[in-house]
Scaffold this active site. Sequence first.
Site, PDB file in Angstrom:
ATOM      1  N   TYR A 225       0.536  -1.289  -0.092  1.00 24.38           N
ATOM      2  CA  TYR A 225      -0.244   0.272   0.046  1.00 24.38           C
ATOM      3  C   TYR A 225       0.272   1.386  -0.156  1.00 24.38           C
ATOM      4  CZ  TYR A 225      -4.066  -2.052   1.303  1.00 24.38           C
ATOM      5  OH  TYR A 225      -5.367  -4.069   1.320  1.00 24.38           O
ATOM      6  N   SER A 256      -1.564  -5.553  -7.805  1.00 22.60           N
ATOM      7  CA  SER A 256      -1.422  -4.668  -6.673  1.00 22.60           C
ATOM      8  C   SER A 256      -2.537  -4.495  -5.319  1.00 22.60           C
ATOM      9  CB  SER A 256      -2.578  -3.667  -7.505  1.00 22.60           C
ATOM     10  OG  SER A 256      -3.694  -3.832  -6.848  1.00 22.60           O
ATOM     11  N   ASP A 257      -1.996  -4.923  -4.399  1.00 21.84           N
ATOM     12  CA  ASP A 257      -2.851  -4.939  -3.452  1.00 21.84           C
ATOM     13  C   ASP A 257      -4.256  -4.676  -3.822  1.00 21.84           C
ATOM     14  OD1 ASP A 257      -3.676  -5.482  -1.047  1.00 21.84           O
ATOM     15  OD2 ASP A 257      -1.723  -4.814   0.499  1.00 21.84           O
ATOM     16  N   TRP A 258      -5.188  -5.021  -2.748  1.00 20.85           N
ATOM     17  CA  TRP A 258      -6.236  -4.476  -2.434  1.00 20.85           C
ATOM     18  C   TRP A 258      -6.335  -3.135  -2.643  1.00 20.85           C
ATOM     19  CZ3 TRP A 258      -5.386  -8.531  -4.018  1.00 20.85           C
ATOM     20  CH2 TRP A 258      -6.010  -9.827  -4.617  1.00 20.85           C
TER      21      TRP A 258
END
Length: 850
Positions: A225, A256-258
């Site tokens: 993030y 990507s991260d969420w």
Amino acid sequence: MRKPPAVLHVVVVATFAACLASHGNSGATGRQSGAGKPVERRIEAILGQLTLDEKLDLIGGVDAFYIRPVPRLNLPRLKMADGPFGVRNPGQATAYGAGIALAASWNPALAERMGVELGRDARARGVHFLLAPGVNIYRAPMNGRNFEYFGEDPLLAARIAVPYIKGVQSQGVSATVKHFFGNNSEFDRHHTDAVIDERALREIYFPAFEAAVTDAHVGAIMTSYNLVNGVHASQNGKYNTDLVKKEWGFDGLIISDWASVYDGVGAASGGLDVEMPSGAYMNRQTLLPAIKDGRVSAAAIDDKVRRILRVAARFGWLDREQLDLSIPALNPQGGAVALEAARQAMVLLKNDGRLLPLDKRALKTVAVIGPLAYPAAPVGAGSAGVQPYRAVSTLEGLVEALGPAVTVLHQRGLPSLSEWADRTNFTTDAGGATPGVSVETFNSLDLSGVPLATRVDAHINATGPFVPLPPATGTGRTGASSARWTGFFTPAAGGSHRLFVHDYRGEGGCRAFVDASLVLDNWDVSKAMLSQVSLTLTPQPHKVVLECFRRRMPGSTAVYVRLGIVPEGALVEPEARAVAARADVVVAALGFDNQTEGESGDRTFALPIGQDLLVRELAAANRRTIVTVTSGGGVDMAGWIDRVPAVIMTWFAGEQGGRALGQLLVGDANFSGRLPITIERTWQDNPNHDSYYPAKGTTRVPYTNGIFVGYRGFEQNGTQPLFPFGFGLSYTEFAYSNLAVTPTAGAKGPAYEVAFDVKNIGLRAGDDVPQLYVAPGKSSVPRPPKELKGFSKVSLGPGETKRVTIGLDARSFSYWDVTSQQWKADAGDYEILIGPSSATTTLRSRVTVK
Ligand code: BGC
């Protein structure tokens, strides 16, 4: 499942390159075939049939955990699920011990077995990508996600990550190593900018990622993030493209991260291949115009799609169903690995007077007391919070291990946070007449504007969102909200009180005022989900104000805000003392759980409220008090460590944690875990102390101590830790002898074989973890006094001796030379140190690098 070979000669190769060469090139774990190979021709054939719109749809996720299918080309919908120690979504699955627990086993073969079982669990649920493992380096006990990661040392983390990934991938499931990179804290994770110098990146923070790529050939990488050096990780092309894809040769996909993409064009040209959980930014709307005007090239989009197709082809997803119904969802083979992993993870830190193992024939009554006694706390909170079908608590494990002849008494010892909050009564008026606490809510981050609503609550114990939820968008529910509680608290009697605030996974911050003084401040930096402060209060009404904000709009009711005020003398339940005094032995089950440690927030170094007093009172009532600590890292032991004879770190040990602990306590199994972290006496002693939180008013966290992380920093600063990295006791003892260091014939650069004997000189069977550290002599750059360069986990019967061999290569002597941009070993003398921990050297030798 592969069994470790029963050999008497243990050979460990510490090199990245040697491991790479050793595991071959075929199957799901092998190197990807290059351009022109059949698989690449197949990918090109599919790519050629996709329209640009279809390509753009593929690079943005859908339905939270999927990559879209293209049915006309037989491209399946690709499913992702969280690890790292159980397939979290959807539904129940085996919960293995946490990452830190696996690292504490110092057992790469076990990591591979766990990986295999995780891969099978994934196949049983049709999962293509397991979102695991997490390999970020431990810098401070407070990081809420430490429990997911593999500790403070890059070599240990790499040596656990590589077999774990190979195990997962051997089952036709892609691992997804995360979170790349600089995710070493959880406060304000969308905005924190980790400022890390190049040597620290190369030597400390990257090696586990690098080994995942170059040795384990991981299929996917997830970005973090945070920002690193001013750029969000999801669009940091210098690292995603230049380092990972070009220099390390990564041919899989970077996801990507969420909800961690902040700019579609930036991410598309910054090396990101797939945005998750949806294409909120990397979508047709943003990218078609960008392709048209040249800000993003069509070739860059093709490269992303090629990577998805390559991984799909490599793992067989284009040719078979991912769901494998021959594997049971409740997987007994996995349960057995979970138990073994829990047994090998627990670290015996202290055992004065050989209190342990307990002789169950000599015991009548054992008391298990503390908030972690029951129920089990198999994992921390957040995306790693797998729900096991069943989990064995400390209490249940003890009952099972002690058998019917021993009476096991149980007390929680401390009320729950919710109970305390509900027992804290307020009045809305200073006169103490009208019960309740006034609440105002706002549509802003800073309580500005006209309150959206006002109400009176009975207590400060709120769940769910502060304000009505806006409709969900592709990035979840964004938006700002804040709330203020105002009430008057009148203590029953004057004296010392503890005030706590529990702000559970709200992604925001809180601050508390008493009589207009700021007493607890988690506003600019939300330092912990649960914080406490000691206050001296008079028996008059005191005005209490709590202010909190949330940056996002969590829809879930699983977010709380609580405030409680408890008189110091009433913290510990009196029954706990009485029960402790009656018992022959007390097990004080302390630590954190999934409401106090986990993702999206940090924790305190101090144990949760009341536990320090509880252990002191138990120790005063019964000298035979054994402390167990459930946590993702070190905790503050200063107030009680000298008062108790035995201490065990259990970490978050998974669904079998209680059973493993019971077996270890009664000596049915022997302790063999070693610390993958250093435990400090005080937080001030940690070398990262001045580089963990951002400077006031900024979001930048300069990692000013560079490479001097963990034991590297403690040793550099000459600070004695409470328990050193690599430390752990056993019920037996080991001796090392006959060290021989031999140059490896024909090697390029410095390379040696280090061999020595390990003997079990005690009366019980046990596993030891001899460790090899290299200490550079004179160097042209600052270097840590010594660094771990190899280790081995050795099983030995009483009186048995085994010869251990550990290989060292050029990298074992090198630092990252920022001038020449390569690994460099300065000529000169290096000491080879062998010992049972970073603090003790038993054997030493010297080599001269030319
Ligand atoms: C976490 C990731 C996880 C993802 C999906 C994020 O909040 O940071 O580690 O894989 O959610 O659940």
